[in-house]
Design a protein around this motif. Structure first.
Motif, PDB file in Angstrom:
ATOM      1  N   LEU A  67      38.459  42.012  41.607  1.00 24.88           N
ATOM      2  CA  LEU A  67      37.515  41.182  42.072  1.00 24.88           C
ATOM      3  C   LEU A  67      36.934  40.819  40.737  1.00 24.88           C
ATOM      4  N   ALA A  68      36.605  41.581  39.563  1.00 23.88           N
ATOM      5  CA  ALA A  68      36.289  40.886  38.357  1.00 23.88           C
ATOM      6  C   ALA A  68      34.820  40.446  38.722  1.00 23.88           C
ATOM      7  N   ILE A  69      33.883  40.977  39.202  1.00 22.13           N
ATOM      8  CA  ILE A  69      32.582  40.735  39.618  1.00 22.13           C
ATOM      9  C   ILE A  69      31.750  40.595  38.327  1.00 22.13           C
ATOM     10  N   VAL A  70      31.596  39.193  37.997  1.00 18.56           N
ATOM     11  CA  VAL A  70      30.675  39.116  36.871  1.00 18.56           C
ATOM     12  C   VAL A  70      29.664  39.554  36.810  1.00 18.56           C
ATOM     13  N   ALA A 104      33.127  36.934  47.200  1.00 21.54           N
ATOM     14  CA  ALA A 104      33.371  38.374  46.607  1.00 21.54           C
ATOM     15  C   ALA A 104      33.151  38.439  45.326  1.00 21.54           C
ATOM     16  N   LYS A 105      33.915  37.702  44.666  1.00 22.37           N
ATOM     17  CA  LYS A 105      33.869  37.738  43.143  1.00 22.37           C
ATOM     18  C   LYS A 105      32.755  37.220  42.394  1.00 22.37           C
ATOM     19  N   GLN A 106      31.974  36.477  43.275  1.00 22.04           N
ATOM     20  CA  GLN A 106      30.581  35.948  42.665  1.00 22.04           C
ATOM     21  C   GLN A 106      29.678  36.929  43.100  1.00 22.04           C
ATOM     22  N   GLY A 107      29.777  38.214  43.823  1.00 19.99           N
ATOM     23  CA  GLY A 107      28.968  38.977  43.995  1.00 19.99           C
ATOM     24  C   GLY A 107      28.178  39.033  45.332  1.00 19.99           C
ATOM     25  N   GLU A 164      30.877  59.277  43.055  1.00 22.29           N
ATOM     26  CA  GLU A 164      31.474  58.843  41.677  1.00 22.29           C
ATOM     27  C   GLU A 164      31.130  57.546  40.884  1.00 22.29           C
ATOM     28  N   GLU A 165      31.216  57.620  39.641  1.00 17.34           N
ATOM     29  CA  GLU A 165      30.595  56.610  39.034  1.00 17.34           C
ATOM     30  C   GLU A 165      31.663  55.909  37.972  1.00 17.34           C
ATOM     31  N   TYR A 166      31.727  54.796  37.676  1.00 11.81           N
ATOM     32  CA  TYR A 166      32.631  54.082  36.853  1.00 11.81           C
ATOM     33  C   TYR A 166      31.827  53.047  35.870  1.00 11.81           C
ATOM     34  N   ASN A 167      32.420  53.004  34.774  1.00 11.66           N
ATOM     35  CA  ASN A 167      31.958  51.523  33.988  1.00 11.66           C
ATOM     36  C   ASN A 167      33.191  50.524  34.320  1.00 11.66           C
ATOM     37  N   ILE A 168      32.646  49.309  34.614  1.00  7.83           N
ATOM     38  CA  ILE A 168      33.560  48.407  34.913  1.00  7.83           C
ATOM     39  C   ILE A 168      33.152  47.011  34.260  1.00  7.83           C
ATOM     40  N   ALA A 169      32.315  47.217  33.225  1.00  6.44           N
ATOM     41  CA  ALA A 169      31.960  45.912  32.286  1.00  6.44           C
ATOM     42  C   ALA A 169      33.317  45.401  31.764  1.00  6.44           C
ATOM     43  N   SER A 170      34.203  46.261  31.261  1.00  6.28           N
ATOM     44  CA  SER A 170      35.623  45.710  30.781  1.00  6.28           C
ATOM     45  C   SER A 170      36.560  45.288  31.692  1.00  6.28           C
ATOM     46  N   ASN A 171      37.066  44.231  31.989  1.00  5.09           N
ATOM     47  CA  ASN A 171      38.193  44.184  32.794  1.00  5.09           C
ATOM     48  C   ASN A 171      39.389  43.509  32.220  1.00  5.09           C
TER      49      ASN A 171
END
Length: 550
Positions: free
Chosen positions: A68-71, A10-13, A92-99
């Motif tokens: 999960l911090a999906i790279v 999951a973390k690998q996408g 809904e939309e979120y920016n998840i670039a910064s974890n």
């Protein structure tokens, strides 16, 4: 190369793994998650019921994704839609670039990782060419068990596999002979008997109202062999037998008068209080308060006693013995109107009763209802032994066995999470024989090598003196539509789970027929049992049905 766990995938996408993780964690919210990842945008479709809390759901999904911090994902889009609707309910939309400031669900990252990895039952790390991710249909079956019970079952099953199969990627597992599997089954049966738990029932009722008939009908010869009962107080007898997980406490109720009534009530109260101070196996787990329907009388002192017993926090069932009809009589309706603190009122006729020379006897009734109601009310420590030892409700046995089948299906999915070579198919056969042994035990069938041989022969063929582990799996695969053999010499996790689930369901259905016949005094020959077993397996594997038949 070690196979990545579900959390690592999951973390690998891996979007199938992401969806599986979310569906597991959000199962209590009654939503179905699908995932897609393209050009750094992770899209989550949440199909929900009308009652789902939109804001909580958005927050939960966002928290999981951030954990999960999906790279490869820098943006999250969540789409909500109602079950059966073709249009979206919200977006809904979120920016998840910064974890750098992740939100954690279970206090620590390791806790969540361990929870998911445990759920998937990934018992061993094995070399893999491709990855099998749990499908939605399989997930529905695996999650039918309550979370606590599922974790317990999967953990114990995992230990069984690892301790007995000794499978490793470096060394292919040897095949099994019939003798090997019989020895394994006998060992599993011995352990299962030790884990039955204990069920203690307090039966209250006046002498002569049919308590003995009721108890002997429900529990059969085993309880009758306990004899006349051991007096533990002046007013209470204990029926107990060595290596038998049912104990009955019997008191004559309020047939006496004055100080004697007061003494009996005090003895019962003391018994409950004293056993509650001991191990849970020693507790009183249920009370059957019996009243003779024919007497058509319910005294004030009995009502007061039931009220005081209810304060002990033990489930009470009011049993109307010798009831002439399944339908609610006037006396039954009267008792209902009293609003007594009992879980239910069950009219029972424990054995056929002749009431007129010109008409056949009134058939017995109410026993299954009493047993199934009791089973639902019992604590976990008492459920297994009660379901196994009672002799009137096959469905009660089947429902308890079904929980283990789903756990074993989940286990075999884990065994095949990285596809196993067909040369190592015996590992799957051994797991399945272990499952069948547990089911046999649940139905209260004493361990018998001839009986287990008949079961193994039904699925492994008649050449049972040779090595038969591969033969069992090969024969089971022949029934699977569209496969019929292994693809590329490997058995995937989904195929292993499908075979195991169908096999377990088929065996339960076969034993339902076998046990029902035995209850009626009819002995089914082993050859007929084998044919029934195979017919049921053929039905489940071809129909895709994932629950017991009605």
């Amino acid at each position: 190369m070690n196979k990545p766990s579900l959390m690592q995938l999951a973390k690998q996408g891996n979007t199938d793994a992401i969806a599986s993780v979310m569906n597991y964690l959000l199962q209590q919210k009654e939503v179905n998650i699908k995932a897609a990842l393209n050009s750094g945008i992770l899209e989550i479709i949440a199909e929900m019921k009308q009652s789902a809390n939109e804001e909580q759901l958005k927050s939960s999904i966002h928290s999981v994704v951030r954990h999960l911090a999906i790279v490869s994902a820098n943006q999250l889009k969540i789409y909500g839609k109602l079950l059966g609707s073709k249009t979206l309910a919200w977006y809904e939309e979120y920016n998840i670039a910064s974890n750098t400031h992740k939100l954690l669900i279970n206090d620590s990252e390791d806790t969540l990782d361990d929870e998911i990895d445990s759920f998937m039952s990934t018992f061993t790390n094995k070399e893999s060419k491709n990855t099998d991710v749990i499908s939605e249909n399989q997930r529905e079956i695996y999650l039918e068990i309550s979370e606590s019970k599922q974790n317990d079952l999967n953990s114990r099953i995992s230990q069984e596999f690892n301790s007995s199969l000794e499978y490793s990627p470096e060394k292919s597992i040897r095949d099994f002979s019939l003798q090997d599997l019989l020895d394994k089954a006998q060992h599993i049966n011995q352990n299962a008997l030790k884990e039955l738990g204990q069920c203690n029932v307090l039966v209250i009722g006046k002498t002569g109202i049919g308590k003995s008939t009721l108890l002997n009908t429900v529990f059969g010869d085993a309880l009758a062999a306990a004899g006349v009962g051991h007096p533990i107080t002046q007013g209470i007898k204990q029926y107990k037998r060595k290596d038998y997980p049912i104990t009955i406490y019997d008191t004559p109720g309020l047939e006496l008068s004055g100080e004697q009534i007061k003494q009996v009530k005090q003895e019962v109260s003391d018994l409950i209080d004293q056993t509650n101070q001991l191990n849970e196996k020693k507790h009183i787990h249920a009370i059957w308060y019996c009243i003779n329907h024919g007497a058509n009388r319910f005294e004030k002192v009995e009502e007061e006693w039931i009220i005081s017993l209810a304060e002990k926090n033990i489930s009470i069932i009011l049993v109307l013995t010798q009831s002439p009809s399944k339908q609610g009589s006037e006396f039954y309706k009267f008792l209902q109107s009293k609003k007594l603190p009992v879980k239910c009122i069950v009219p029972v006729l424990a054995e056929p009763k002749k009431v007129h020379d010109d008409f056949p006897p009134i058939e017995s009734h109410g026993l299954s209802e009493l047993v199934e109601a009791t089973f639902l009310l019992l604590p976990e420590i008492a459920k297994k032994s009660f379901a196994r030892e009672q002799k009137v409700s096959v469905e009660c046995k089947a429902k308890e066995a079904f929980l283990y089948v789903t756990a074993y299906a989940a286990g075999t999915f884990g065994v095949g999470f990285s596809p196993i070579p067909f040369s190592d198919a015996p590992i799957l056969a051994a797991i399945q024989i272990t499952m069948l042994t547990h089911i046999t035990n649940f139905f209260g069938i004493p361990f018998n090598r001839e009986f287990i041989t008949a079961v193994i022969s039904a699925i492994g063929g008649q050449s049972t003196m040779a090595l038969i582990g591969k033969s069992i799996v090969s024969n089971l695969l022949k029934f699977l539509p569209g496969i019929g053999t292994t693809v590329g010499g490997f058995i995937s996790g989904s195929t292993a789970a499908t075979l195991t689930l169908a096999l377990g369901l088929a065996y339960i259905e076969a034993l339902k027929i076998y046990t029902t016949s035995e209850m009626k005094g009819i002995k089914i020959p082993f050859e007929d049992l084998q044919n029934i077993f195979i017919q049921q397996y053929n039905f489940f594997i071809k129909s895709g049905k994932k629950t017991l038949r009605s």
